[in-house]
Design a protein around this motif. Structure first.
Motif, PDB file in Angstrom:
ATOM      1  N   ASP A  27     -15.425 -46.572 -55.720  1.00  0.00           N
ATOM      2  CA  ASP A  27     -16.392 -46.876 -56.781  1.00  0.00           C
ATOM      3  C   ASP A  27     -15.841 -46.495 -58.151  1.00  0.00           C
ATOM      4  O   ASP A  27     -15.998 -47.240 -59.126  1.00  0.00           O
ATOM      5  CB  ASP A  27     -17.720 -46.151 -56.530  1.00  0.00           C
ATOM      6  CG  ASP A  27     -18.492 -46.712 -55.358  1.00  0.00           C
ATOM      7  OD1 ASP A  27     -18.159 -47.821 -54.878  1.00  0.00           O
ATOM      8  OD2 ASP A  27     -19.443 -46.027 -54.904  1.00  0.00           O
ATOM      9  N   LEU A  28     -15.195 -45.338 -58.226  1.00  0.00           N
ATOM     10  CA  LEU A  28     -14.621 -44.872 -59.492  1.00  0.00           C
ATOM     11  C   LEU A  28     -13.496 -45.802 -59.947  1.00  0.00           C
ATOM     12  O   LEU A  28     -13.423 -46.174 -61.124  1.00  0.00           O
ATOM     13  CB  LEU A  28     -14.100 -43.436 -59.332  1.00  0.00           C
ATOM     14  CG  LEU A  28     -13.517 -42.789 -60.575  1.00  0.00           C
ATOM     15  CD1 LEU A  28     -14.567 -42.673 -61.666  1.00  0.00           C
ATOM     16  CD2 LEU A  28     -12.959 -41.425 -60.236  1.00  0.00           C
ATOM     17  N   MET A  29     -12.633 -46.198 -59.025  1.00  0.00           N
ATOM     18  CA  MET A  29     -11.538 -47.103 -59.375  1.00  0.00           C
ATOM     19  C   MET A  29     -12.060 -48.474 -59.793  1.00  0.00           C
ATOM     20  O   MET A  29     -11.544 -49.081 -60.737  1.00  0.00           O
ATOM     21  CB  MET A  29     -10.559 -47.248 -58.209  1.00  0.00           C
ATOM     22  CG  MET A  29      -9.752 -46.000 -57.902  1.00  0.00           C
ATOM     23  SD  MET A  29      -8.619 -45.533 -59.241  1.00  0.00           S
ATOM     24  CE  MET A  29      -9.550 -44.267 -60.071  1.00  0.00           C
TER      25      MET A  29
ATOM     26  N   ASP B 140     -11.400 -50.148 -63.405  1.00  0.00           N
ATOM     27  CA  ASP B 140     -10.831 -51.488 -63.546  1.00  0.00           C
ATOM     28  C   ASP B 140     -11.736 -52.387 -64.378  1.00  0.00           C
ATOM     29  O   ASP B 140     -11.256 -53.155 -65.224  1.00  0.00           O
ATOM     30  CB  ASP B 140     -10.589 -52.120 -62.173  1.00  0.00           C
ATOM     31  CG  ASP B 140      -9.421 -51.487 -61.431  1.00  0.00           C
ATOM     32  OD1 ASP B 140      -8.570 -50.829 -62.072  1.00  0.00           O
ATOM     33  OD2 ASP B 140      -9.365 -51.640 -60.193  1.00  0.00           O
ATOM     34  N   ALA B 141     -13.031 -52.309 -64.156  1.00  0.00           N
ATOM     35  CA  ALA B 141     -13.978 -53.121 -64.909  1.00  0.00           C
ATOM     36  C   ALA B 141     -13.979 -52.730 -66.387  1.00  0.00           C
ATOM     37  O   ALA B 141     -13.986 -53.599 -67.271  1.00  0.00           O
ATOM     38  CB  ALA B 141     -15.383 -52.992 -64.326  1.00  0.00           C
TER      39      ALA B 141
ATOM     40  N   ASN C 257     -11.533 -51.270 -68.039  1.00  0.00           N
ATOM     41  CA  ASN C 257     -10.251 -51.664 -68.618  1.00  0.00           C
ATOM     42  C   ASN C 257     -10.233 -53.163 -68.924  1.00  0.00           C
ATOM     43  O   ASN C 257      -9.796 -53.578 -69.998  1.00  0.00           O
ATOM     44  CB  ASN C 257      -9.100 -51.291 -67.681  1.00  0.00           C
ATOM     45  CG  ASN C 257      -7.757 -51.533 -68.315  1.00  0.00           C
ATOM     46  OD1 ASN C 257      -7.434 -50.973 -69.340  1.00  0.00           O
ATOM     47  ND2 ASN C 257      -6.963 -52.395 -67.702  1.00  0.00           N
ATOM     48  N   ALA C 258     -10.722 -53.974 -67.994  1.00  0.00           N
ATOM     49  CA  ALA C 258     -10.769 -55.420 -68.207  1.00  0.00           C
ATOM     50  C   ALA C 258     -11.679 -55.760 -69.389  1.00  0.00           C
ATOM     51  O   ALA C 258     -11.353 -56.632 -70.212  1.00  0.00           O
ATOM     52  CB  ALA C 258     -11.249 -56.127 -66.943  1.00  0.00           C
ATOM     53  N   GLU C 259     -12.800 -55.068 -69.487  1.00  0.00           N
ATOM     54  CA  GLU C 259     -13.733 -55.298 -70.601  1.00  0.00           C
ATOM     55  C   GLU C 259     -13.089 -54.927 -71.935  1.00  0.00           C
ATOM     56  O   GLU C 259     -13.226 -55.646 -72.924  1.00  0.00           O
ATOM     57  CB  GLU C 259     -15.008 -54.485 -70.385  1.00  0.00           C
ATOM     58  CG  GLU C 259     -16.081 -54.750 -71.392  1.00  0.00           C
ATOM     59  CD  GLU C 259     -17.357 -53.962 -71.117  1.00  0.00           C
ATOM     60  OE1 GLU C 259     -18.132 -53.768 -72.082  1.00  0.00           O
ATOM     61  OE2 GLU C 259     -17.582 -53.547 -69.968  1.00  0.00           O
ATOM     62  N   LEU C 260     -12.375 -53.815 -71.966  1.00  0.00           N
ATOM     63  CA  LEU C 260     -11.687 -53.387 -73.184  1.00  0.00           C
ATOM     64  C   LEU C 260     -10.638 -54.406 -73.594  1.00  0.00           C
ATOM     65  O   LEU C 260     -10.580 -54.810 -74.762  1.00  0.00           O
ATOM     66  CB  LEU C 260     -11.031 -52.013 -72.977  1.00  0.00           C
ATOM     67  CG  LEU C 260     -10.136 -51.523 -74.117  1.00  0.00           C
ATOM     68  CD1 LEU C 260     -10.950 -51.315 -75.386  1.00  0.00           C
ATOM     69  CD2 LEU C 260      -9.407 -50.264 -73.717  1.00  0.00           C
ATOM     70  N   LEU C 261      -9.808 -54.831 -72.643  1.00  0.00           N
ATOM     71  CA  LEU C 261      -8.756 -55.802 -72.971  1.00  0.00           C
ATOM     72  C   LEU C 261      -9.351 -57.123 -73.440  1.00  0.00           C
ATOM     73  O   LEU C 261      -8.836 -57.748 -74.375  1.00  0.00           O
ATOM     74  CB  LEU C 261      -7.837 -56.017 -71.769  1.00  0.00           C
ATOM     75  CG  LEU C 261      -6.997 -54.809 -71.363  1.00  0.00           C
ATOM     76  CD1 LEU C 261      -6.186 -55.130 -70.116  1.00  0.00           C
ATOM     77  CD2 LEU C 261      -6.092 -54.339 -72.491  1.00  0.00           C
ATOM     78  N   ALA C 262     -10.444 -57.549 -72.822  1.00  0.00           N
ATOM     79  CA  ALA C 262     -11.101 -58.789 -73.246  1.00  0.00           C
ATOM     80  C   ALA C 262     -11.667 -58.646 -74.659  1.00  0.00           C
ATOM     81  O   ALA C 262     -11.568 -59.569 -75.471  1.00  0.00           O
ATOM     82  CB  ALA C 262     -12.202 -59.166 -72.262  1.00  0.00           C
ATOM     83  N   ALA C 263     -12.254 -57.496 -74.953  1.00  0.00           N
ATOM     84  CA  ALA C 263     -12.831 -57.272 -76.281  1.00  0.00           C
ATOM     85  C   ALA C 263     -11.750 -57.218 -77.360  1.00  0.00           C
ATOM     86  O   ALA C 263     -11.963 -57.681 -78.481  1.00  0.00           O
ATOM     87  CB  ALA C 263     -13.642 -55.977 -76.286  1.00  0.00           C
ATOM     88  N   LEU C 264     -10.585 -56.670 -77.013  1.00  0.00           N
ATOM     89  CA  LEU C 264      -9.499 -56.577 -77.987  1.00  0.00           C
ATOM     90  C   LEU C 264      -8.882 -57.940 -78.262  1.00  0.00           C
ATOM     91  O   LEU C 264      -8.482 -58.222 -79.394  1.00  0.00           O
ATOM     92  CB  LEU C 264      -8.413 -55.616 -77.484  1.00  0.00           C
ATOM     93  CG  LEU C 264      -8.786 -54.145 -77.454  1.00  0.00           C
ATOM     94  CD1 LEU C 264      -7.724 -53.345 -76.723  1.00  0.00           C
ATOM     95  CD2 LEU C 264      -8.993 -53.607 -78.855  1.00  0.00           C
TER      96      LEU C 264
ATOM     97  N   LEU D 166      -1.384 -47.422 -70.778  1.00  0.00           N
ATOM     98  CA  LEU D 166      -2.162 -46.345 -70.173  1.00  0.00           C
ATOM     99  C   LEU D 166      -2.600 -46.735 -68.763  1.00  0.00           C
ATOM    100  O   LEU D 166      -2.535 -45.920 -67.830  1.00  0.00           O
ATOM    101  CB  LEU D 166      -3.372 -46.013 -71.044  1.00  0.00           C
ATOM    102  CG  LEU D 166      -4.230 -44.838 -70.605  1.00  0.00           C
ATOM    103  CD1 LEU D 166      -3.407 -43.554 -70.535  1.00  0.00           C
ATOM    104  CD2 LEU D 166      -5.403 -44.663 -71.555  1.00  0.00           C
ATOM    105  N   ASN D 167      -2.990 -47.971 -68.582  1.00  0.00           N
ATOM    106  CA  ASN D 167      -3.364 -48.454 -67.258  1.00  0.00           C
ATOM    107  C   ASN D 167      -2.154 -48.423 -66.316  1.00  0.00           C
ATOM    108  O   ASN D 167      -2.269 -48.011 -65.161  1.00  0.00           O
ATOM    109  CB  ASN D 167      -3.937 -49.862 -67.351  1.00  0.00           C
ATOM    110  CG  ASN D 167      -4.524 -50.320 -66.043  1.00  0.00           C
ATOM    111  OD1 ASN D 167      -5.413 -49.679 -65.500  1.00  0.00           O
ATOM    112  ND2 ASN D 167      -4.026 -51.424 -65.535  1.00  0.00           N
TER     113      ASN D 167
END
Length: 89
Positions: free
Chosen positions: A25-27, A31-32, A34-41, A55-56
Motif C-alpha cells: 500500500d505504501l509503495m 508511485d501514485a 510520484n506519477a502525479e508530481l511528474l505529470a504536474a511538472l 530521487l525515484n
C-alpha cells in the motif's frame, strides 16, 4: 512482526501478511504521488522533474539493494549493480 501480531492478537503468519500488505500500500501510494508530481511538472520545470526522477531512481535502487544483498537477507547475494544510466537534463 511481533508488534503487529501482538497488537492484533494474531499469528506471526498473519502479521507477515499484514506487513506485506502495508508495504505494498505504501509503495502504491508513493508511485501514485510520484506519477502525479511528474505529470504536474510536465515540461515546465525540467530540472525539478529530473531531480524527482533521480530521487525515484535512488529509492528504487535502495529497495533493490536492501532486498537482494546478503547483509540484509542473510542469503547469498543476488544483487548486481545496474548499468549506469544518465538522463540528460
Amino acid at each position: 512482526m511481533l508488534v503487529i501480531a501482538g497488537s492484533r492478537r494474531g499469528s506471526l503468519s498473519d502479521a507477515e501478511a499484514a506487513a506485506a500488505a502495508m508495504y505494498e500500500d505504501l509503495m502504491d501510494a508513493y508511485d501514485a504521488a510520484n506519477a502525479e508530481l511528474l505529470a504536474a511538472l510536465g515540461d515546465t520545470f525540467p530540472r525539478i522533474r529530473a531531480y524527482a526522477q533521480a530521487l525515484n531512481d535512488f529509492n528504487a535502487g535502495v529497495i533493490a539493494w536492501t532486498s537482494g544483498t546478503s547483509y540484509y537477507t542473510g542469503a547469498a547475494s543476488c544483487w548486481e549493480p545496474p548499468e549506469v544510466t544518465v538522463r540528460p537534463v
